[in-house]
Design a protein around this motif. Structure first.
Motif, short mmCIF file in Angstrom:
data_model
loop_
_atom_site.label_atom_id
_atom_site.label_comp_id
_atom_site.label_asym_id
_atom_site.label_seq_id
_atom_site.Cartn_x
_atom_site.Cartn_y
_atom_site.Cartn_z
N VAL A 199 0.86 -1.19 0.00
CA VAL A 199 0.00 0.00 0.00
C VAL A 199 0.89 1.23 0.00
CG1 VAL A 199 -1.90 1.20 1.13
CG2 VAL A 199 -1.69 -1.28 1.38
N PHE A 200 0.61 2.16 -0.90
CA PHE A 200 1.40 3.39 -0.99
C PHE A 200 0.54 4.52 -1.53
CE2 PHE A 200 1.84 1.08 -4.92
CZ PHE A 200 1.81 2.04 -5.92
N ILE A 201 1.03 5.73 -1.37
CA ILE A 201 0.34 6.91 -1.88
C ILE A 201 1.30 7.65 -2.79
CG2 ILE A 201 -0.78 9.11 -1.31
CD1 ILE A 201 -1.56 7.90 1.36
N THR A 202 0.84 7.97 -4.00
CA THR A 202 1.64 8.80 -4.89
C THR A 202 1.34 10.26 -4.54
OG1 THR A 202 -0.08 8.82 -6.58
CG2 THR A 202 1.60 7.10 -6.76
N GLN A 203 2.36 11.09 -4.50
CA GLN A 203 2.26 12.51 -4.16
C GLN A 203 1.48 12.74 -2.87
OE1 GLN A 203 1.72 15.27 -7.55
NE2 GLN A 203 1.38 13.42 -8.78
#
Length: 199
Positions: free
Chosen positions: A36-40
């Motif tokens: 799980v990750f978030i871009t910007q």
């Protein structure tokens, strides 16, 4: 769920776990996980993402926790922005849809290394723009110039006759109270365009 004695405040519903378990079982790789990750993160363009994570594809700083059917890796840079996130699966006539609700993904975060720009963006997002939105307006940071915040208004604030008072008595006063190193604010908005002005 804990990671190295640290709470990981992201929830996977039972339906989401079962859906992801079925997807992972179809993969040809053993012990595949979810990342799980978030871009910007911390910007209006933030997007929360899930991806397959084969053994060895995780980053050294990622955090890991185990669910009933599989493991989840959390991107280190995204961790604070994933606070209170919920991963769910909703069935529909087309089969269903996996959804990720991360209420803090777009909120700027402040820390010891935060710059003046980070702090200005944080207070514009969390305190000032919600008030301006009531009048159909918004303001954004263009740059920091010699410790002055260069701002641009939009929506109902562009061309509004009260913008000078809003800028000096509202925004500048509020930002300087919260960010002592900020010298002041400058407005570069073209206020001759009055089509959507609030006043």
């Amino acid at each position: 769920m804990t990671v190295d004695d640290k709470d990981v405040n992201i929830k996977f519903t039972q339906k989401a776990e079962e859906y992801l378990r079925d997807l992972l079982m179809r993969q040809q790789v053993k012990n595949i996980a979810i990342r799980v990750f978030i871009t910007q993160p911390g910007t209006p363009q933030a997007e929360t993402c899930l991806a397959y994570c084969r053994p060895g594809e995780e980053n050294a700083n990622d955090s890991k926790f185990d669910l009933q059917y599989f493991s989840v890796w959390i991107d280190h840079e995204s961790e604070d922005f994933l606070e209170d996130a919920v991963v769910d699966f909703s069935e529909d006539r087309m089969g269903g849809q996996l959804t990720i609700k991360a209420p803090n993904a777009k909120l700027p975060q402040l820390g010891e290394k935060s710059t003046i720009a980070d702090k200005v963006n944080y207070y514009l997002t969390t305190e000032i723009n919600p008030g301006l939105a009531a009048h159909g307006g918004m303001v954004r940071l263009i740059e920091i110039d010699d410790d002055f915040a260069v701002l641009q208004f939009g929506g109902g604030c562009q061309g509004c006759g009260m913008v000078d008072m809003t800028l000096k008595e509202g925004i500048e006063k509020s930002l300087k109270e919260r960010i002592p190193e900020l010298k002041g604010v400058k407005d570069i908005t073209d206020h001759s365009f009055k089509d959507n002005a609030y006043m």
